[in-house]
Design a protein around this motif. Sequence first.
Motif, mmCIF file in Angstrom:
data_model
loop_
_atom_site.group_PDB
_atom_site.id
_atom_site.type_symbol
_atom_site.label_atom_id
_atom_site.label_comp_id
_atom_site.label_asym_id
_atom_site.label_seq_id
_atom_site.Cartn_x
_atom_site.Cartn_y
_atom_site.Cartn_z
ATOM 1 N N GLU A 47 0.851 -1.195 0.000
ATOM 2 C CA GLU A 47 0.000 0.000 0.000
ATOM 3 C C GLU A 47 0.879 1.235 0.000
ATOM 4 O OE1 GLU A 47 -4.036 1.748 2.152
ATOM 5 O OE2 GLU A 47 -2.958 0.072 3.064
ATOM 6 N N TRP A 48 0.358 2.310 -0.580
ATOM 7 C CA TRP A 48 1.127 3.548 -0.555
ATOM 8 C C TRP A 48 0.397 4.656 0.192
ATOM 9 C CZ3 TRP A 48 -2.197 6.769 -3.038
ATOM 10 C CH2 TRP A 48 -2.865 6.332 -4.192
ATOM 11 N N PHE A 49 1.191 5.591 0.683
ATOM 12 C CA PHE A 49 0.681 6.884 1.144
ATOM 13 C C PHE A 49 0.813 7.848 -0.017
ATOM 14 C CE2 PHE A 49 2.077 5.289 5.389
ATOM 15 C CZ PHE A 49 0.848 5.374 6.033
ATOM 16 N N GLY A 50 -0.220 8.647 -0.235
ATOM 17 C CA GLY A 50 -0.169 9.600 -1.329
ATOM 18 C C GLY A 50 -0.683 10.965 -0.920
ATOM 19 N N PHE A 51 -0.208 11.982 -1.628
ATOM 20 C CA PHE A 51 -0.653 13.354 -1.413
ATOM 21 C C PHE A 51 -1.746 13.706 -2.424
ATOM 22 C CE2 PHE A 51 3.509 13.635 0.591
ATOM 23 C CZ PHE A 51 3.249 14.424 1.719
ATOM 24 N N TYR A 52 -2.798 14.354 -1.927
ATOM 25 C CA TYR A 52 -3.902 14.826 -2.761
ATOM 26 C C TYR A 52 -4.152 16.304 -2.505
ATOM 27 C CZ TYR A 52 -5.295 9.931 -3.563
ATOM 28 O OH TYR A 52 -5.339 8.602 -3.921
ATOM 29 N N ALA A 53 -4.701 16.974 -3.521
ATOM 30 C CA ALA A 53 -5.164 18.351 -3.390
ATOM 31 C C ALA A 53 -6.666 18.386 -3.662
ATOM 32 C CB ALA A 53 -4.434 19.256 -4.384
ATOM 33 N N PRO A 54 -7.362 19.395 -3.156
ATOM 34 C CA PRO A 54 -8.802 19.508 -3.461
ATOM 35 C C PRO A 54 -9.034 19.658 -4.959
ATOM 36 C CG PRO A 54 -8.170 21.019 -1.693
ATOM 37 C CD PRO A 54 -6.896 20.496 -2.294
#
Length: 329
Positions: A255-262
């Motif tokens: 599994e990965w951690f990911g960055f998201y923006a609105p």
Amino acid sequence: MMDRRQFVQTAAAFGALAALPLALRAQAFDAPKIVNGFPAGGTADATARRVGEHMGGTAYAKGAAVVENKPGAGGRIACEVVKASKADGSTLLLTPYSMMSIYPHIYARLSYDPFKDFLPVSIAAVMTHALAVGPMVPASVKTVKDYLAWAKANPGQANYGSPAAGSTPHFLGALLGLNTGVDLKHVPYRGSLPAVADMIGGTLASTSTPTGDALANHKAGKIRILATSGAQRTPFTPDVATYAEQGFPELTTEEWFGFYAPAGTPANVIANANAAINQALKDKSVIDSLALMGLVAQGSTPAAMDKSQRDEHTRWGPLVKKIGFTAES
């Protein structure tokens, strides 16, 4: 009034600006915010902080990012906070893919749409999950099959904690029990660390958790990691066999951690944030500090992250159906 010479100079300046790549024209934030949905001290928090500390001095951020923990509801609260944030890129979400790829299969009324309310920015780190046991389980239990035999003989104690109901670790434990006919009772927590603490304290038999959240206590001899979920053994626990090596290949997952923006965040800001994150992930201190948490630093393009999210969403659909779990169950 502007004379011809001034007009030509001004027009040339605007022309030069227009010729610059969009990624170079967005204004850097003083200190952007990173929101994550799990308690301080865990793998999600560590990822947000280590990357955030190295975002400064880039086209995206003048200084380090500020990390805000919003634990609860299995990571959904953080998603809701970022969904409602201003779509200018000043606030990012850091989350495991569970909240984006698995939750749509289990929540009939999910308060956000992973594919419409957020824009992928970059993957940050990749992890495996581990099955660990504490002092409640006899020292003679050294493998997954040993644990299943013990659980079958001790149904009243056969439980496992996970960082959240509907998370990947929850479903790995559920699939293990379902596929072997052993009744493993799930106990959801608000993050992995409280579950690990209860396991060490002897009130919980086992945990299915990100490997990094069990790593320090495994090395200290307080708990025992019996298996990890990667295709190969992790470099952090080379002495521990994978699920696949022990006869459970269906539990192979990373599994990965990911960055998201609105959603609605400008493309040039996404590009700047992506560049800042990927630059941070190349810093040796970031790589080393994430490794201490059982995480492999790994960036991506927004497009690659989007594809991975969609692939995992497709993959987990039938598995969730097989498990039969919903938010109402």
